[in-house]
Design a protein around this motif. Sequence first.
Motif, PDB file in Angstrom:
ATOM      1  N   ILE A   1      -5.255  -2.427   5.302  1.00  0.00           N
ATOM      2  CA  ILE A   1      -4.172  -2.647   6.092  1.00  0.00           C
ATOM      3  C   ILE A   1      -3.875  -3.800   6.956  1.00  0.00           C
ATOM      4  O   ILE A   1      -4.384  -4.370   7.860  1.00  0.00           O
ATOM      5  CB  ILE A   1      -4.026  -1.507   6.791  1.00  0.00           C
ATOM      6  CG1 ILE A   1      -5.648  -1.089   7.557  1.00  0.00           C
ATOM      7  CG2 ILE A   1      -4.179  -0.344   6.147  1.00  0.00           C
ATOM      8  CD1 ILE A   1      -5.723  -0.472   8.692  1.00  0.00           C
ATOM      9  N   GLU A   2      -2.592  -3.763   6.976  1.00  0.00           N
ATOM     10  CA  GLU A   2      -1.611  -4.632   8.576  1.00  0.00           C
ATOM     11  C   GLU A   2      -2.636  -4.679   9.153  1.00  0.00           C
ATOM     12  O   GLU A   2      -3.750  -6.330   9.648  1.00  0.00           O
ATOM     13  CB  GLU A   2      -0.629  -4.319   9.005  1.00  0.00           C
ATOM     14  CG  GLU A   2      -0.088  -5.331   9.855  1.00  0.00           C
ATOM     15  CD  GLU A   2       0.606  -6.604   9.265  1.00  0.00           C
ATOM     16  OE1 GLU A   2       0.853  -6.699   8.263  1.00  0.00           O
ATOM     17  OE2 GLU A   2       1.249  -8.097  10.248  1.00  0.00           O
ATOM     18  N   GLU A   3      -3.129  -4.227  10.352  1.00  0.00           N
ATOM     19  CA  GLU A   3      -3.981  -3.877  11.557  1.00  0.00           C
ATOM     20  C   GLU A   3      -5.320  -4.863  11.017  1.00  0.00           C
ATOM     21  O   GLU A   3      -5.962  -5.277  11.805  1.00  0.00           O
ATOM     22  CB  GLU A   3      -4.381  -2.672  11.585  1.00  0.00           C
ATOM     23  CG  GLU A   3      -5.302  -2.473  12.881  1.00  0.00           C
ATOM     24  CD  GLU A   3      -5.251  -0.523  12.576  1.00  0.00           C
ATOM     25  OE1 GLU A   3      -4.750   0.567  12.510  1.00  0.00           O
ATOM     26  OE2 GLU A   3      -6.591  -0.658  13.284  1.00  0.00           O
ATOM     27  N   SER A   4      -6.571  -4.445   9.720  1.00  0.00           N
ATOM     28  CA  SER A   4      -7.536  -5.321  10.351  1.00  0.00           C
ATOM     29  C   SER A   4      -7.492  -6.779  10.071  1.00  0.00           C
ATOM     30  O   SER A   4      -8.991  -7.113  10.439  1.00  0.00           O
ATOM     31  CB  SER A   4      -7.962  -5.421   8.378  1.00  0.00           C
ATOM     32  OG  SER A   4      -7.679  -3.457   8.136  1.00  0.00           O
ATOM     33  N   LYS A   5      -6.961  -7.401  10.232  1.00  0.00           N
ATOM     34  CA  LYS A   5      -6.670  -8.502  10.666  1.00  0.00           C
ATOM     35  C   LYS A   5      -6.829  -8.748  11.986  1.00  0.00           C
ATOM     36  O   LYS A   5      -7.285 -10.511  12.575  1.00  0.00           O
ATOM     37  CB  LYS A   5      -5.805  -9.215   9.731  1.00  0.00           C
ATOM     38  CG  LYS A   5      -5.321  -9.283   8.281  1.00  0.00           C
ATOM     39  CD  LYS A   5      -3.849 -10.199   8.274  1.00  0.00           C
ATOM     40  CE  LYS A   5      -3.223  -9.585   7.033  1.00  0.00           C
ATOM     41  NZ  LYS A   5      -2.971  -8.253   6.701  1.00  0.00           N
ATOM     42  N   ASP A   6      -6.124  -8.144  12.750  1.00  0.00           N
ATOM     43  CA  ASP A   6      -5.974  -8.175  14.293  1.00  0.00           C
ATOM     44  C   ASP A   6      -7.298  -7.694  14.745  1.00  0.00           C
ATOM     45  O   ASP A   6      -6.920  -8.109  16.007  1.00  0.00           O
ATOM     46  CB  ASP A   6      -5.120  -7.401  14.796  1.00  0.00           C
ATOM     47  CG  ASP A   6      -4.215  -7.669  14.206  1.00  0.00           C
ATOM     48  OD1 ASP A   6      -3.444  -8.554  14.262  1.00  0.00           O
ATOM     49  OD2 ASP A   6      -2.303  -7.048  13.790  1.00  0.00           O
TER      50      ASP A   6
END
Lengths: 337, 337
Positions: free
Chosen positions: B270-275
């Motif tokens: 998910i998008e958040e994983s990178k953050d």
Amino acid sequence: MPATQKDIAQKIGVSQRLVSYALNGQAGVSDAMRQRILQTADALGYVPNRMARALVTGRTHQIALCLQRLTSTFAHEVTQHFVKIVMDSPYQLMTVNSMGPVHQGGISGVDGAIFFGSVPPDAVTHFPVVEILNDTRGFHAGEPIRHDAIILIFEDASRAAMKHLLEQQMRRIAFVSIPCLMELYEPRYRAYGTLMAAAGLPVEKIVIESRDLLIRDCVHQTLEKYFSEHGFPDALFCSNDDIAIGAYRVLRRMGRRIPHETAVLGCDDIEESKDHVPALTSIQFPCEAICRCAWEMLTARIENPALPPRTKSFKGRLVVRESTTRKRIASLVNLKN
Amino acid sequence: MPATQKDIAQKIGVSQRLVSYALNGQAGVSDAMRQRILQTADALGYVPNRMARALVTGRTHQIALCLQRLTSTFAHEVTQHFVKIVMDSPYQLMTVNSMGPVHQGGISGVDGAIFFGSVPPDAVTHFPVVEILNDTRGFHAGEPIRHDAIILIFEDASRAAMKHLLEQQMRRIAFVSIPCLMELYEPRYRAYGTLMAAAGLPVEKIVIESRDLLIRDCVHQTLEKYFSEHGFPDALFCSNDDIAIGAYRVLRRMGRRIPHETAVLGCDDIEESKDHVPALTSIQFPCEAICRCAWEMLTARIENPALPPRTKSFKGRLVVRESTTRKRIASLVNLKN
DNA sequence: CTGAAAGCGCTTACAG
DNA sequence: CTGAAAGCGCTTACAG
């Protein structure tokens, strides 16, 4: 293609009326007959045609959830709550981007709608509507309240947020937002402007243009460029948590420490905010309670359209976490959140 | 209450047919008359009744998006993609929890549905359906393919994930999952079990029971209890990113360093994983492409129900980030993701 | 307890 | 180019 009431009626040799009454559990059918009809319906794979029923009853049992920026994680959380609420109700949920179909001739075929954000003036609606709005502090006072409304009061929490930043000697505080939240009537932006002015500090705006749906990517691009051109503010007051978390990545990449070099503050307090390091300071609303309240308002009005218009307010609350707390001690109180 | 075609027709003194033809842009109406009708419709605030139209055309222009666990962030990303796709189409999107209404007598009133997860066998559907499924490697081979399907192949990436963990000398690797993903036919769980067995290591399962919708809170409770009773594994293979990120918080709270003491691996990317810090290693699928493919399959079948059933596969890909990389060097290659 | 019928608001052959 | 009419699948008074 699917079986109709007529098919069932013909198969058993009774009138369609009887089938309808039996299927809907209405009186006027003998128990034996009801059993037989129910079994036949099952055998034939009968599924009621919602369109036909809706045409005669005027009720579709569909509710539109209209979100202005479907892109935000907060919108997702709101959707989740409504999905959960709807599961225990006889309604179905239609998710609509209010920038979309509304402008293309209106929504139709729903019993009501919940607008997260204001109802566009050209959205002709012939059904009950609940608006969930920001407090614009009388800025639109001339306009009559056309719908039941839930007002989210950002004012106090936004001021508290600014005070919190200013108290820690942060001077260069930038307001980071998508364009539509950077208007004078927007409570977050107002509080920011007012308190900066009172502190004798200059306003600094960073506009995130997000035409497409991936807001965090837009944040990355915009901020990376901005910081390399203008240097780093002491603090970022972000108009939502997605922007704040997007800022995290940029700051981290550029070797900037949060909060000691640049503090970050968000809005909405999405679930994810607590899981980041440092945990994000944000403005929190009782999201589930708000959704349930909106739902109650809407269904009450569907039942009784003559009800007088209602308004209910919810106050946002500043939740201080590590992303804005330079003194270690001060943060401990709220760390549990 | 809203104006009907009949109202318009009466006001001008023409037949309803003419109004319908004019409104729908069909030939057989003079230009002058069409203008007049359009203006009158506008003046009367005419909104077409979708139910009535649907009843006669058999098309509702509504598509159901059926999600099994609406709780997951991945489901949110899928929804976003579909909302975006639908905006450029003549369709509207209905979000349905496939645990919900499907079991209460079937979905009706949609032109088609996309099931993220398998279609429940008791969901009688009289409309085209596209299933987005995990690869169960012939486990359900006996069952005929009833619908167009998109197959997500986790097998290779899951094996790669396990190899990646084992290569780094992690021995105690736990599989963390909600119950429904801990079945033998589940490709992630299979890969985990197979490679653990091959390495002569014992299987360790941590089950996240999530009755309500807040999965991350369930993760917190379950893992906190588990770790204090059983100590910490060297690595957690989590069946989705929400679980993985939930694990982050617990590990951090308990003073455990990621990845050097306990590595964490997720699924879905998910998008958040990178953050997050450390950025989460995960199994990535081309989510938008998958959604567009599903949409194309569905609309094609709606246009032409006689089409032969289609199947398309997408392969997951392991994206190695910091959460599983103990050797600093090795991670640099993928850090850009 | 049950049947025959009207009508919800549309679309679409069918006549003129 | 246009009007009168049938019918989509239901619900619901209205008679018997």
